[in-house]
Design an enzyme around this catalytic site. Structure first.
Site, PDB file in Angstrom:
ATOM      1  N   LEU A  41       0.837  -1.079  -0.013  1.00 11.58           N
ATOM      2  CA  LEU A  41      -0.112   0.088  -0.099  1.00 11.58           C
ATOM      3  C   LEU A  41       0.843   1.197  -0.020  1.00 11.58           C
ATOM      4  CD1 LEU A  41      -2.816  -0.940   2.947  1.00 11.58           C
ATOM      5  CD2 LEU A  41      -3.027  -1.059   0.453  1.00 11.58           C
ATOM      6  N   ASP A  42       0.503   2.335  -0.578  1.00 11.86           N
ATOM      7  CA  ASP A  42       0.996   3.683  -0.667  1.00 11.86           C
ATOM      8  C   ASP A  42       1.358   4.011   0.986  1.00 11.86           C
ATOM      9  OD1 ASP A  42       1.110   3.826  -3.437  1.00 11.86           O
ATOM     10  OD2 ASP A  42      -0.614   4.944  -3.432  1.00 11.86           O
ATOM     11  N   ARG A  43       2.442   4.757   1.090  1.00  7.32           N
ATOM     12  CA  ARG A  43       2.559   5.271   2.438  1.00  7.32           C
ATOM     13  C   ARG A  43       1.431   5.804   3.245  1.00  7.32           C
ATOM     14  NH1 ARG A  43       4.274   9.900   4.777  1.00  7.32           N
ATOM     15  NH2 ARG A  43       4.515  10.846   2.679  1.00  7.32           N
TER      16      ARG A  43
END
Length: 526
Positions: free
Chosen positions: A261-263
């Site tokens: 997942l993106d940060r």
């Protein structure tokens, strides 16, 4: 000895081929200096931005232990890299205990409190997980294009995180070595040279929200990832990542990363506890047998009914992690449905049927309903229409990348100056060995926040109160001379949440974040 393929797999587990542009600019966004420090270099002299570097660094199973200094006045001898080739082994898929023990965490729990950064007291009001600065050795073997070039020229050209004079100082101090030996700045690189750069590493704070375990058995761990925490080590993040936090706080080590997942995205994250289960779930994802549902909050009133976007997405730059809709891109498909409204915005369910980089964010931008607080794709840098309908204002890819860097830098420095006066409360110096300031008064530091980290892992939560004796200082480290502004709560979240994943004979879902307005929307009926 591991073969080359094994090493590549280790990099796949814990490396990062592309970093979101918001990660790149967060460092400057959190940075402000006193007027006398404005010319101090703001980035550490590392070679860690190169993918080859992180790959080789993972091969080193024994590195020098972290040094501690009792005060800024005490001299520190040059750090010599311990890189015996016999010990260059890859431990797949995780890290050794020595790596986990490089440093430790401390929490700041949201109360107004005094903290210390080298010799400056600051006021902080956000709940943050922080990492004590620590020494770390980045390593890489010489690349073919470097051979016969001077080492200082190579670092100035290839690793621009620090100015050339910073690398020159490292060479003189013996912190930047070749084959474990100190060399002159005019040394010409040879084939198979092993370059090592010892740095005093400062990590970016993340939220202090706990990583909650949704489900766990002998084969799999499913967690609810808070926003702001990267999945695996990348860029300026190492210990403040999901894989390190799970290992250090929950004793869940050697987990296999199945997806990412993106940060700034929160929500479901799956890890395999053995290679067989990890391969099984990876295969389901590759074969598109996993149905994913995300919840997001977008600008404007989203249209009624099911909205389908099938626009291909192309990566503009892997280096800074930017994508756009383009006929040259890969096929992808996302369906959207509005399920509620919040003020002028909408709550939308998103179902990506493919797994392209930033797919949901880019498709929402293209439709003209970007995520409300998306720092990248909801920005005029993509043109007056913010990329709606693919309209980038006539910008080429190169111009877009240049504008992203320049505009974000300008905006972030302005934000820093505006908040400067509100942040510095006390400039008394603190002796890191006694916990007392220049007047001899003992400073009181906060207690760690209460979390639910005592999970089914039966692993006791460590003491995470701030300990000034653990705060190391390196007089040669430019970052030790810099005063950082901590991120605000709204800077650590994006309104995008991985809510449900459903595969072959399994299904998991998480709690919903507050911004998803669960009280006003009946999610059970969806």
């Amino acid at each position: 000895m591991q073969n080359t393929k094994s090493v590549e797999n280790a990099q796949t587990q814990h490396g990062d081929a592309g970093v979101d542009v918001e990660n790149i600019f967060l460092h400057r966004f959190m940075l402000f200096t006193n007027t006398v420090m404005l010319n101090v270099p703001s980035t550490q002299p590392t070679v860690g931005d190169d993918p080859q570097v992180s790959l080789i660094a993972k091969k080193v199973s024994h590195l020098p232990k972290k040094r501690k200094a009792s005060s800024a006045e005490e001299p520190i001898s040059p750090k010599r890299a311990n890189l015996d080739d016999k010990e260059l082994k890859t431990k797949r898929p995780g890290f050794s205990d020595e790596r986990y023990d490089e440093t430790s965490y401390y929490f700041e729990n949201g109360r107004s409190l005094l903290i210390i950064n080298v010799n400056l007291f600051l006021i902080n009001s956000s709940g943050l997980r922080k990492v004590y600065p620590y020494f770390f050795t980045f390593t890489t073997y010489a690349k073919g294009r470097w051979v016969n070039d001077k080492i200082l020229d190579v670092f100035a050209r290839e690793f621009r995180a620090a100015p050339p004079e910073e690398y020159e100082r490292s060479l003189e101090a013996g912190k930047l070595t070749v084959n474990q030996e100190k060399v002159h700045k005019d040394y010409k690189i040879k084939h198979n040279d092993l370059l090592a750069n010892v740095v005093h590493r400062h990590e970016v704070p993340v939220t202090s929200q706990p990583i909650k375990i949704v489900y766990m058995d002998k084969d799999i761990v499913v967690v609810n990832k808070p926003a702001s925490i990267p999945v695996h080590p990348c860029g300026r993040y190492r210990h403040n990542t999901v894989v390190f936090i799970l290992a250090k706080d929950h004793n869940l080590k050697n987990l296999r990363t199945i997806h990412r997942l993106d940060r700034l995205t929160s929500g479901l994250l799956l890890f395999g506890r053995n290679s067989q289960k990890a391969r099984e779930l990876e295969q389901q994802i590759r074969n598109r047998q996993v149905q994913k549902e995300y919840v997001c909050r977008v600008e404007g009133r989203f249209p009624d009914g099911i909205v389908e976007c099938c626009e291909p997405i192309d990566v503009v730059s892997y280096k800074i992690g930017v994508c756009k809709v383009s006929s040259k891109g890969k096929d992808c498909k996302t369906t959207f449905r509005r399920i509620g409204e919040v003020g002028d915005g909408s709550i939308v369910i998103c179902k990506p049927l493919t797994g392209r980089m930033h797919q949901i964010r880019v498709h929402l931008q293209y439709l003209g309903y970007p995520i409300e607080n998306d720092p990248l794709y909801n920005h005029e840098v993509f043109g007056p229409l913010k990329g709606r309908g693919g309209d980038m204002g006539g910008l080429s890819d190169e111009q877009l990348i240049d504008n992203l860097i320049s505009i974000h830098n300008a905006e972030n420095w302005l934000a820093i100056e505006e908040k400067k006066d509100d942040r510095t409360e006390n400039k008394d110096k603190l002796n890191s060995s006694t916990g007392k300031n220049s007047e001899g008064r003992t400073m009181v530091f906060p207690e760690a926040p209460v979390t639910d980290a005592a999970t089914q892992t039966c692993h006791e939560e460590p003491d995470n109160t701030f300990d000034p004796k653990k705060f190391t200082f390196d007089p040669h480290c430019s970052e030790c001379k810099i005063n950082y502004r901590d991120p605000e709560a709204n800077e650590m979240v994006m309104y995008l949440h991985a809510w449900k994943y459903r595969g072959v004979n399994w299904e998991y879902k998480t709690e919903l974040p507050n911004w998803a307005c669960e009280k006003n929307i009946n999610y059970d009926d969806l």
